[in-house]
Design an enzyme around this catalytic site. Structure first.
Site, short mmCIF file in Angstrom:
data_model
loop_
_atom_site.label_atom_id
_atom_site.label_comp_id
_atom_site.label_asym_id
_atom_site.label_seq_id
_atom_site.Cartn_x
_atom_site.Cartn_y
_atom_site.Cartn_z
N ASP A 178 -2.11 2.24 -4.57
CA ASP A 178 -3.44 2.61 -3.84
C ASP A 178 -4.65 1.60 -4.18
OD1 ASP A 178 -2.22 5.18 -3.19
OD2 ASP A 178 -2.88 6.06 -4.88
N HIS A 220 0.86 -1.14 -0.01
CA HIS A 220 0.23 0.05 0.16
C HIS A 220 0.84 1.26 0.06
CE1 HIS A 220 -3.64 2.04 -0.15
NE2 HIS A 220 -4.33 1.51 1.05
#
Length: 511
Positions: free
Chosen positions: A486, A482
């Site tokens: 995204d 992450h």
């Protein structure tokens, strides 16, 4: 003619070494490839052979000197100059006829691959005194990535084992000695055979009196406050090396009383006491280097990456119908069966072009976007999970992908993969479905930013055009970093994979 002896290549990121020991002195006659001296770096010990036969005319870098790569170590007088010095050399005693018949050949550690500096001797297939043929397997080495078989370089008799099972050897170590030629016909002496595999006993104080320890080891002992009597030397004739001092310091730290300082947090929780009747039925086995590396890398991935997993499911009926229609013709033309992996590889390659951050990696403060797809395919082997890489998978067709995956799978299960075949992957696919897994969250393969988990195909009721029908369904899981990917990008990637698999025609149309 004068021949220069220079410092050899010391390895990646190593720029200098210390001259530890000279085995010859000026005036000595040397044979080609005979060891002249030993260099010590902060990682390994390197032996320097004579580049040619002749007389050692001059030593330019004495013991204790620090030298750089390609620095001049010594000079050898070859040809006529060496011949004139021959009378001053002490004549070698004449060997017995039988000893002259056989030549002793060293069995060395083979090339282990880039970034691999040591291995563990896992199994000896031969024992001292056994006859061996050329290229017959003598032993097997285990690194933190692959297993390496060591063949006999010559036909003869295994006369000595220098590295017993369980010992750790560096990339240039001697493993054994084979007597070739006529000596192979004679059985090895009983006494040496009984002791060949045993580690050499520590040198006695009297024997060590004439042994010069490595300069770096002397410095390390002085800094650690240790004496030579407190360190067990593993070098030639019991000579103390830098790594011996490091082991002694570590052992001393472990033996120090706990009251000397606050008790540190253990790396792993201690095991609870086990009843004696249970302990008698347990088996304790040392973790293999491969398993230890897998454990370390997986834990590093959890500790380093901001790992998150997103899920979806795919209707496999489109692929299954296509396979059923063309599998026989495909195998007849290409000589390989049409499996599911080629569809998943192609679907991921298409999705990675649309969402390139899933195919990227973080390097310090930079993001490295890769304009290629080197697809890692996780393969389970008897010794653990390995990930061979299909390079430039985005430029390959279905048949080429199936052939490459089949080849890598066989080599992985046989322990024959090279280091190059397991490095450089940009994205990974893991198929837990072959073991019956219905759903799981795969762990990233650092430094990659994405891994796709495939699972079991199971018939389930789904709604299609307002009707409940039974379809072969598979859950898909994408674990991603992450920090770089995204949530929108991860979900988009997985949806594109789903669309390509449910309608394989999209792969042909590049949609």
């Amino acid at each position: 003619m004068t021949i220069e002896v220079r410092v050899p290549t010391l390895g990646e990121s190593v720029s200098e070494a210390t001259v530890a020991t000279w085995f010859k002195k000026p005036g000595d006659i040397v044979a080609q490839d005979e060891m002249l001296c030993e260099l010590e770096t902060d990682k390994v010990t390197v032996e320097v052979p004579a580049p040619a036969a002749g007389r050692l005319a001059e030593i330019v870098a004495p013991e204790g000197a620090t030298v750089g790569v390609n620095a001049l170590l010594a000079q050898i007088a070859a040809g006529a100059e060496a011949a004139t010095a021959q009378p001053t050399q002490q004549p070698a005693p004449k060997a017995a006829p039988k000893a002259e018949e056989g030549k002793m050949t060293d069995v060395m550690v083979p090339t282990l691959g880039e970034s691999v500096t040591e291995a563990t001797v896992s199994t000896w297939f031969k024992k001292v005194g056994d006859a061996v043929a050329v290229d017959e397997m003598l032993c097997e080495l285990e690194t933190d990535k692959v297993s390496v078989e060591v063949p006999s370089p010559v036909a003869g008799v295994l006369t000595e084992i220098l590295a017993p099972e369980g010992s750790t050897v560096d990339a240039k170590a001697r493993l054994a000695v084979v007597a070739e030629g006529a000596a192979a016909a004679a059985p090895a002496p009983a006494a040496p055979a009984a002791t060949a595999a045993a580690p050499a006993p520590a040198a006695t104080p009297a024997a060590r009196a004439d042994v010069e320890d490595a300069p770096a080891a002397k410095k390390a002992m002085a800094e650690a406050g240790l004496t030579a009597a407190e360190v067990t030397g593993t070098g030639r004739d019991g000579r103390i090396m830098k790594e011996d001092v490091a082991r002694a310091v570590a052992g001393k730290a472990e033996a120090a009383p706990a009251v000397a300082s606050a008790v540190p947090a253990p790396a792993a929780p201690p095991r609870a006491p086990v009843p004696a009747e249970d302990a008698a039925r347990e088996e304790r086995v040392k973790m293999t280097r491969l398993r230890a590396t897998i454990a370390r890398r997986l834990k590093d991935a959890q500790n380093t990456a901001a790992m998150l997993t997103t899920y979806n499911e795919v209707d496999m009926s489109g692929i299954m119908d296509l396979r059923n229609a063309y599998k026989d013709a495909f195998e007849k033309k290409h000589g390989v069966k049409m499996g599911f992996m080629s569809f998943f590889v192609k679907a991921c390659c298409h999705a990675l072009k649309e969402v390139p951050e899933v195919n990227a990696e973080i390097d310090g403060g930079d993001v490295v976007y890769k304009n290629y797809v080197h697809m890692g395919v996780a393969v389970g082997t008897p010794s653990g999970l390995v990930v061979p890489v299909v390079r430039d998978a985005d430029q390959m067709g279905f048949a080429a992908i199936e052939k490459k995956i089949a080849e890598l799978g066989v080599r992985a299960r046989d322990g024959k993969l090279s280091m190059a075949e397991m490095q450089g992957g940009s994205f990974t696919i893991s198929n837990g479905g072959v073991y019956g897994s219905l759903m799981s969250s795969p762990i990233l393969n650092p430094p990659q930013s994405g891994i796709l988990g495939m699972h079991k195909i199971q018939d389930r009721p789904v709604v299609v055009n307002g009707q409940i029908v039974i379809r072969p369904m598979m859950y898909l899981a994408l674990s991603y970093d992450h920090r770089i990917v995204d949530g929108k990008g991860a979900v988009t990637f997985l949806v594109r994979v789903k669309e390509a698999l449910e309608d394989p025609r999209r792969l042909l149309m590049d949609l």
